[in-house]
Write an enzyme that holds these catalytic residues in place. Structure first.
Site, PDB file in Angstrom:
ATOM      1  N   ASP A 120      -7.845  -4.231  -0.519  1.00 30.07           N
ATOM      2  CA  ASP A 120      -8.411  -4.551  -1.832  1.00 30.07           C
ATOM      3  C   ASP A 120      -8.361  -6.045  -2.109  1.00 30.07           C
ATOM      4  O   ASP A 120      -9.241  -6.590  -2.777  1.00 30.07           O
ATOM      5  CB  ASP A 120      -7.646  -3.798  -2.927  1.00 30.07           C
ATOM      6  CG  ASP A 120      -7.763  -2.298  -2.770  1.00 30.07           C
ATOM      7  OD1 ASP A 120      -8.893  -1.811  -2.651  1.00 30.07           O
ATOM      8  OD2 ASP A 120      -6.729  -1.617  -2.746  1.00 30.07           O
TER       9      ASP A 120
ATOM     10  N   HIS B 114       0.848  -1.193   0.000  1.00 28.57           N
ATOM     11  CA  HIS B 114       0.000   0.000   0.000  1.00 28.57           C
ATOM     12  C   HIS B 114       0.878   1.235   0.000  1.00 28.57           C
ATOM     13  O   HIS B 114       1.934   1.258   0.631  1.00 28.57           O
ATOM     14  CB  HIS B 114      -0.909   0.010   1.233  1.00 28.57           C
ATOM     15  CG  HIS B 114      -2.047   0.977   1.141  1.00 28.57           C
ATOM     16  ND1 HIS B 114      -1.902   2.311   1.426  1.00 28.57           N
ATOM     17  CD2 HIS B 114      -3.352   0.804   0.789  1.00 28.57           C
ATOM     18  CE1 HIS B 114      -3.071   2.926   1.260  1.00 28.57           C
ATOM     19  NE2 HIS B 114      -3.961   2.039   0.880  1.00 28.57           N
TER      20      HIS B 114
END
Length: 435
Positions: A370, A313
């Site tokens: 995600d 991320h």
């Protein structure tokens, strides 16, 4: 300026063309520090250059705090882990927008408002017939959000707090109806209207999956997990779509225009489309027959065209706290539904293998939100092109909170970044015959 920020006694010194200026250091409530450069161009004629704004604070905000190094995410001071476990999406929406957890009376009034404003104007519902059958649900969601402003023109120029609160309720409630209608349109099924006896998330699931020909059973455990998914996506500081909403608000445009712009920004594959990219990666692994172990080897060997999606991320340099929560929910959903799907098997194997491989662990490439959200959505029967719509529904209260915070700040300054021009110098116009 936010009242919780402090102008410290410290300053940063900068010398330009022999002229030295001092830039005040501002400190937030979590000890984050920033140099105030608002007078920089005026004093020196120089601007800062920060591609992507990765080192630039565009505002002061009291909504969300992130510490990417420590894996911390808090909404209005509350840890995301506690909210995801104990709260509901409606309660968290109130918290983000109004700055505090509601008491019983406030929550009841807020929930009642969401229930009463879930229906779309019947003329608006006819618009769905005009979209092509293959129209992407995000395009429909953004377009229909803008269309709402034509049915509520009083919102465009109103500065009344009661009108603002009504618009907030309308957007939060009607966007789930628009999302469900767009899905029904895409698969050719009749629209299912909102049911006032159901909670926010249960109502959405009913509009998505019920059909007139048979009853639809709503599982409370699945409703809880959908609540959790939306809570975890509700806000994430000054990301692309949120800063877009604040930019549009600075122009004085209506809240419907600002939220529609946020939806359009989220649609980008580098922003809200990441969970869809995860499923596409899993599909590619399945169709190629290479297996997840070979795929990870190809990633480590930097094989051309191979990308590991759903790991790592930009903000979190540790575990994404949202991913840790969804990992447990993912296990619950897969176990409860007993879904048999080769893509989900690949996902579980990919996760297990990567978490014990020092190549990925040393690079802090842990599964992110995600990765798990995409798996859960697929297990719940939500199609891939609806993934970003689900992200949008979760992010709406965060967008509204930032829109309202900026509106209420009293700062009437339109967002207008500078640039460093790199084009040609002054040219002379030539007639078309001599070009």
């Amino acid at each position: 300026m936010n009242v919780n920020s402090t102008v410290t006694n410290q300053v940063a010194s900068l010398e330009v063309d022999g002229k030295k200026i001092h830039l005040p250091i501002i400190e937030g409530t979590e000890k984050e520090r920033a140099m105030d450069i608002s007078e920089l161009r005026k004093e020196t004629g120089v601007i800062t250059l920060d591609s992507g704004f990765v080192n630039t604070g565009s505002c002061q905000s009291a909504i969300t705090f992130i510490d990417g190094e420590k894996g911390i995410l808090r909404y209005r001071g509350y840890n995301i882990e506690e909210l995801a476990e104990k709260s509901t999406f409606v309660e968290v929406s109130y918290l983000l927008i109004y700055g505090k957890l509601p008491n019983k009376k406030e929550l009841e009034a807020f929930s009642t408002g969401l229930t009463r404003h879930s229906l779309l104007h019947e003329d608006l519902s006819h618009f769905f017939a005009g979209f092509p059958s293959k129209a992407h649900p995000m395009a429909i969601l953004s377009a229909m959000t803008t269309c709402l402003s034509t049915f509520y023109p009083e919102s465009i120029e109103s500065n009344c707090d009661d009108q603002v609160n009504l618009d907030i309720i309308r957007i939060l409630s009607k966007l789930r109806t628009i999302a469900a209608f767009s899905y029904k349109k895409s698969i050719g099924q009749p629209l299912i209207y909102p049911e006032n006896s159901l909670s926010y998330c249960a109502n959405f699931l009913n509009m998505m999956f019920a059909v007139p020909s048979e009853p639809y059973e709503i599982d409370p455990e699945i409703v809880k997990i959908v609540n959790q998914l939306l809570i975890l996506h509700a806000d994430h500081e000054q990301n692309c779509s949120t800063s877009t909403v604040r930019t549009v608000q600075s122009s004085g445009a209506s809240v419907y225009a600002a939220i529609s712009a946020g939806i359009a920004a989220l649609w980008g594959p580098l922003h809200g489309g990441a969970n869809q990219a995860v499923l596409e990666m899993l599909e590619e692994i399945h169709q190629s027959g290479r297996g997840y172990k070979q795929f990870l080897e190809d990633v480590k060997n930097k094989k051309e065209g191979i990308r590991l999606m759903g790991f790592g991320h930009r903000v979190y340099k540790n575990f994404d706290p949202r991913a840790q929560i969804l990992k447990k929910s993912c296990e619950t959903v897969l176990s409860k539904l007993g879904v048999s799907d080769p893509l989900l098997d690949i996902a579980k194997g990919l996760e297990e293998e990567a978490l014990k491989d020092t190549y990925f662990v040393d690079r802090k490439l842990y599964p992110n939100v995600d990765f798990y959200s995409g798996i859960i959505y697929k297990a719940l029967g939500i199609p891939v092109d609806m993934f970003t719509v689900m992200f949008s529904l979760g992010r709406v209260p965060g967008w509204l909170a930032h829109w309202k915070e900026q509106r209420d700040s009293g700062v009437k300054k339109i967002f207008r970044p500078r640039q460093v021009y790199t084009g040609p110098n002054e040219l002379q116009y030539q007639s078309i015959e001599s070009r």
